[in-house]
Design a protein around this motif. Structure first.
Motif, short mmCIF file in Angstrom:
data_model
loop_
_atom_site.label_atom_id
_atom_site.label_comp_id
_atom_site.label_asym_id
_atom_site.label_seq_id
_atom_site.Cartn_x
_atom_site.Cartn_y
_atom_site.Cartn_z
N ARG A 103 65.67 -63.14 -15.00
CA ARG A 103 66.78 -64.07 -15.19
C ARG A 103 66.55 -65.24 -14.24
O ARG A 103 66.28 -65.05 -13.06
CB ARG A 103 68.10 -63.37 -14.86
CG ARG A 103 69.30 -64.24 -15.16
CD ARG A 103 70.55 -63.42 -15.11
NE ARG A 103 71.69 -64.30 -15.29
CZ ARG A 103 72.91 -63.99 -14.94
NH1 ARG A 103 73.15 -62.82 -14.40
NH2 ARG A 103 73.88 -64.84 -15.13
N ILE A 104 66.66 -66.46 -14.76
CA ILE A 104 66.47 -67.67 -13.97
C ILE A 104 67.82 -68.03 -13.34
O ILE A 104 68.80 -68.23 -14.05
CB ILE A 104 65.96 -68.84 -14.84
CG1 ILE A 104 64.77 -68.44 -15.71
CG2 ILE A 104 65.64 -70.05 -13.96
CD1 ILE A 104 63.56 -68.00 -14.96
N VAL A 105 67.85 -68.10 -12.02
CA VAL A 105 69.09 -68.38 -11.28
C VAL A 105 68.85 -69.48 -10.26
O VAL A 105 67.71 -69.87 -10.02
CB VAL A 105 69.62 -67.10 -10.57
CG1 VAL A 105 70.01 -66.03 -11.59
CG2 VAL A 105 68.59 -66.55 -9.60
N THR A 106 69.93 -69.96 -9.63
CA THR A 106 69.77 -70.94 -8.55
C THR A 106 69.17 -70.26 -7.33
O THR A 106 69.19 -69.04 -7.20
CB THR A 106 71.13 -71.58 -8.18
OG1 THR A 106 72.06 -70.55 -7.86
CG2 THR A 106 71.66 -72.44 -9.32
N SER A 107 68.63 -71.07 -6.43
CA SER A 107 67.88 -70.52 -5.30
C SER A 107 68.70 -69.62 -4.39
O SER A 107 68.15 -68.70 -3.79
CB SER A 107 67.24 -71.65 -4.48
OG SER A 107 68.24 -72.50 -3.98
N GLY A 110 68.54 -66.10 -6.01
CA GLY A 110 67.26 -65.50 -6.32
C GLY A 110 67.03 -64.21 -5.54
O GLY A 110 67.35 -64.11 -4.36
N HIS A 111 66.54 -63.20 -6.23
CA HIS A 111 66.23 -61.91 -5.61
C HIS A 111 65.19 -61.24 -6.51
O HIS A 111 65.53 -60.57 -7.48
CB HIS A 111 67.49 -61.06 -5.50
CG HIS A 111 67.29 -59.84 -4.68
ND1 HIS A 111 66.87 -58.64 -5.21
CD2 HIS A 111 67.44 -59.64 -3.35
CE1 HIS A 111 66.79 -57.74 -4.25
NE2 HIS A 111 67.12 -58.33 -3.11
N SER A 112 63.93 -61.47 -6.17
CA SER A 112 62.84 -61.05 -7.06
C SER A 112 62.81 -59.54 -7.30
O SER A 112 62.40 -59.09 -8.36
CB SER A 112 61.49 -61.52 -6.53
OG SER A 112 61.25 -60.98 -5.26
N LEU A 113 63.26 -58.74 -6.34
CA LEU A 113 63.26 -57.29 -6.54
C LEU A 113 64.27 -56.86 -7.60
O LEU A 113 64.18 -55.77 -8.15
CB LEU A 113 63.53 -56.56 -5.22
CG LEU A 113 62.47 -56.76 -4.14
CD1 LEU A 113 62.88 -56.06 -2.85
CD2 LEU A 113 61.11 -56.28 -4.62
N LEU A 116 65.74 -61.44 -10.45
CA LEU A 116 66.45 -62.72 -10.44
C LEU A 116 65.52 -63.74 -9.81
O LEU A 116 65.27 -63.72 -8.61
CB LEU A 116 67.75 -62.61 -9.64
CG LEU A 116 68.77 -61.61 -10.14
CD1 LEU A 116 69.95 -61.51 -9.17
CD2 LEU A 116 69.27 -61.98 -11.54
N ILE A 117 64.98 -64.63 -10.63
CA ILE A 117 63.98 -65.58 -10.19
C ILE A 117 64.61 -66.95 -9.98
O ILE A 117 65.28 -67.48 -10.86
CB ILE A 117 62.83 -65.68 -11.23
CG1 ILE A 117 62.18 -64.32 -11.44
CG2 ILE A 117 61.80 -66.71 -10.83
CD1 ILE A 117 61.55 -63.72 -10.22
N SER A 118 64.38 -67.52 -8.82
CA SER A 118 64.93 -68.83 -8.47
C SER A 118 64.33 -69.93 -9.34
O SER A 118 63.15 -69.91 -9.66
CB SER A 118 64.63 -69.13 -7.00
OG SER A 118 64.81 -70.49 -6.72
N ASN A 119 65.18 -70.90 -9.67
CA ASN A 119 64.70 -72.06 -10.41
C ASN A 119 63.78 -72.93 -9.55
O ASN A 119 63.12 -73.83 -10.06
CB ASN A 119 65.88 -72.90 -10.93
CG ASN A 119 66.75 -73.46 -9.81
OD1 ASN A 119 66.90 -72.86 -8.74
ND2 ASN A 119 67.36 -74.59 -10.07
#
Length: 167
Positions: A103-107, A110-113, A116-119
């Motif tokens: 899921r692309i989220v704001t920085s 973000g929580h890669s584990l 949730l990947i930061s834009n």
């Protein structure tokens, strides 16, 4: 320039500030008063622990207020068929033959584990505005570039259970 936040991010930050100020702050002040009443402060561990917790709360409030003051509000809207903020993408890492969803989220979220990947991350930046079927080259800083294929796209929008940080 500050963080990029969506309107939903701003709402959640204000909710956290309000909870910390109206609910948590009075409890922490009372805990400090109670610990102080136990006598000699030079050997009063409860007092120092309560003060530390109160100071951490005040620091978090100041951090969140500063973040809002300097934030840039960004839209989480995107075309129906293109990757945007808060969308979930299913990717094929062609070299490994593995599929993963992110899921692309704001920085700040973000929580890669948790996928949730930061834009602002190399992968997030590369995916934005692309469509299902596109092959996207990702160039991490200093690393070898790799290619992913967008297999699927889910317009997930905001989830009420999402939180910036638990408190």
């Amino acid at each position: 320039m500050g963080e990029q936040l969506t309107k939903a991010d701003v709402k959640r930050i204000w909710e956290e500030i309000e909870k910390r100020k109206l609910s948590l702050r009075p409890k922490l002040i009372e805990a400090v008063k109670e610990a102080r009443s136990h006598g000699d402060l030079s050997e009063n561990f409860e007092y120092y622990a309560a003060k530390r917790e109160m100071n951490q709360n005040e620091s978090r409030i100041a951090y969140l207020e500063r973040m809002l003051r300097f934030a840039t509000i960004v839209s989480d809207r995107s075309e129906r068929d293109e990757v945007g903020l808060n969308d979930t993408v299913r990717l094929l890492f062609e070299e490994e033959g593995e599929e993963e969803s992110y899921r692309i989220v704001t920085s700040i979220r973000g929580h890669s584990l948790s996928n949730l990947i930061s834009n602002k991350s190399p992968l997030g930046k590369a995916l934005l505005k692309h469509r299902v079927g596109d092959r996207v080259t990702v160039r991490p800083g200093g690393g070898k570039s790799y290619t992913v294929k967008i297999q699927g796209l889910e317009k997930t929008g905001e989830l009420e259970t999402d939180r910036i940080r638990s408190y």
